[in-house]
Design a protein around this motif. Structure first.
Motif, short mmCIF file in Angstrom:
data_model
loop_
_atom_site.label_atom_id
_atom_site.label_comp_id
_atom_site.label_asym_id
_atom_site.label_seq_id
_atom_site.Cartn_x
_atom_site.Cartn_y
_atom_site.Cartn_z
N LEU A 4 11.21 50.82 75.77
CA LEU A 4 12.41 51.24 74.60
C LEU A 4 13.25 50.03 74.59
CD1 LEU A 4 12.83 55.00 75.78
CD2 LEU A 4 11.92 54.27 73.69
N GLU A 5 13.71 49.92 73.37
CA GLU A 5 14.65 48.96 72.90
C GLU A 5 15.59 49.32 72.05
OE1 GLU A 5 12.19 45.79 71.09
OE2 GLU A 5 11.15 45.07 72.61
N THR A 6 15.39 50.29 71.17
CA THR A 6 16.20 50.76 70.26
C THR A 6 16.44 52.20 70.09
OG1 THR A 6 15.45 48.70 68.67
CG2 THR A 6 16.67 50.61 67.71
N LEU A 7 17.52 52.83 70.09
CA LEU A 7 17.80 54.09 69.73
C LEU A 7 18.46 54.32 68.52
CD1 LEU A 7 17.79 57.03 70.63
CD2 LEU A 7 19.78 56.57 71.82
N THR A 8 18.03 54.96 67.61
CA THR A 8 18.68 54.97 66.29
C THR A 8 19.05 56.51 66.06
OG1 THR A 8 17.23 53.34 65.27
CG2 THR A 8 18.67 54.88 63.73
N LEU A 9 20.35 56.81 65.84
CA LEU A 9 20.85 58.10 65.73
C LEU A 9 20.94 58.12 64.10
CD1 LEU A 9 23.76 58.20 68.25
CD2 LEU A 9 21.52 58.90 68.39
N CYS A 10 20.14 59.42 63.61
CA CYS A 10 19.88 59.60 62.13
C CYS A 10 21.32 60.91 62.06
CB CYS A 10 18.71 60.10 61.74
SG CYS A 10 17.28 58.84 62.06
N GLY A 11 22.30 60.49 61.25
CA GLY A 11 23.26 61.38 60.94
C GLY A 11 24.64 60.67 61.18
N GLU A 12 25.60 61.29 60.52
CA GLU A 12 26.95 60.60 60.62
C GLU A 12 27.91 61.89 60.70
OE1 GLU A 12 26.48 57.46 56.84
OE2 GLU A 12 27.12 59.45 56.26
N GLY A 13 29.09 61.28 61.18
CA GLY A 13 30.13 62.15 61.60
C GLY A 13 31.34 61.47 62.25
N GLU A 14 32.42 62.00 62.30
CA GLU A 14 33.58 61.56 62.85
C GLU A 14 33.43 61.31 64.20
OE1 GLU A 14 38.28 62.43 63.30
OE2 GLU A 14 37.09 63.28 61.41
#
Length: 184
Positions: A150-160
């Motif tokens: 594991l090298e990259t964790l991407t969070l899909c979404g936005e928010g404050e």
């Protein structure tokens, strides 16, 4: 591990594994249900057959055969919706990380708006769970081919506050794993 935050739709996320949470026994909801429409009902079928469960800590990988940009989908159980808190999300993220750490270089996690947690709280729990769950306490005892890829964790979404929460969680989990190294 590198953590990225993107506003891209989950079905457009490019990763080895796309992870979505599953809460409650009433079939798919939230991000899992919206993702299922692009998979021609595959997740709903597997959920109906009992292969995908919302049991806390249960994670199942599903190969999607080119229907998404991600090669696989991981469906992670959070338990009952009324108990879907940060600890449940952390446990689910750790279950996914443990299951995919030997072959996946990247995980994209969907921040689910249907959960009773803010996107920032979800981001914090996902980052902590992934980094702490991917840790191998016996990594000194075996060959390199068994180490976490594991090298990259991407969070899909936005928010404050998502970015700040993810950065803080990354720093804390990284130092926690360093302390684990010293103990081991």
């Amino acid at each position: 591990m590198r953590v990225e935050i993107t506003g891209v739709a989950p079905d457009q996320a490019e990763a080895d594994v796309l992870a979505v949470p599953l809460a409650g026994e009433n079939g798919l909801s939230g991000a899992a249900a919206s993702l299922d429409s692009g998979l021609d009902g595959l997740l709903a079928t597997l959920s109906g057959d009992g292969e995908l469960r919302s049991e806390l800590g249960h994670a199942r990988l599903v190969h999607v055969d080119g229907k998404l940009k991600s090669r696989r989908v991981a469906v992670a159980g959070l338990g009952e919706p009324e108990h879907a808190d940060a600890d449940a999300v952390r446990t689910a993220a750790a279950a996914v990380a443990r299951q995919v750490r030997e072959f996946a270089a990247s995980i994209a996690w969907v921040l689910d708006e249907s959960l009773p947690l803010s996107p920032a709280d979800q981001a914090r729990a996902i980052v902590e769970g992934t980094l702490l769950g991917a840790y191998d306490p016996a990594r000194w005892k075996h060959e390199d081919e068994h180490r976490s890829k594991l090298e990259t964790l991407t969070l899909c979404g936005e928010g404050e506050g998502v970015e700040a929460a993810a950065e803080r969680a990354l720093r804390i989990a990284d130092w926690t794993n360093r302390a684990r190294d010293l103990v081991n």
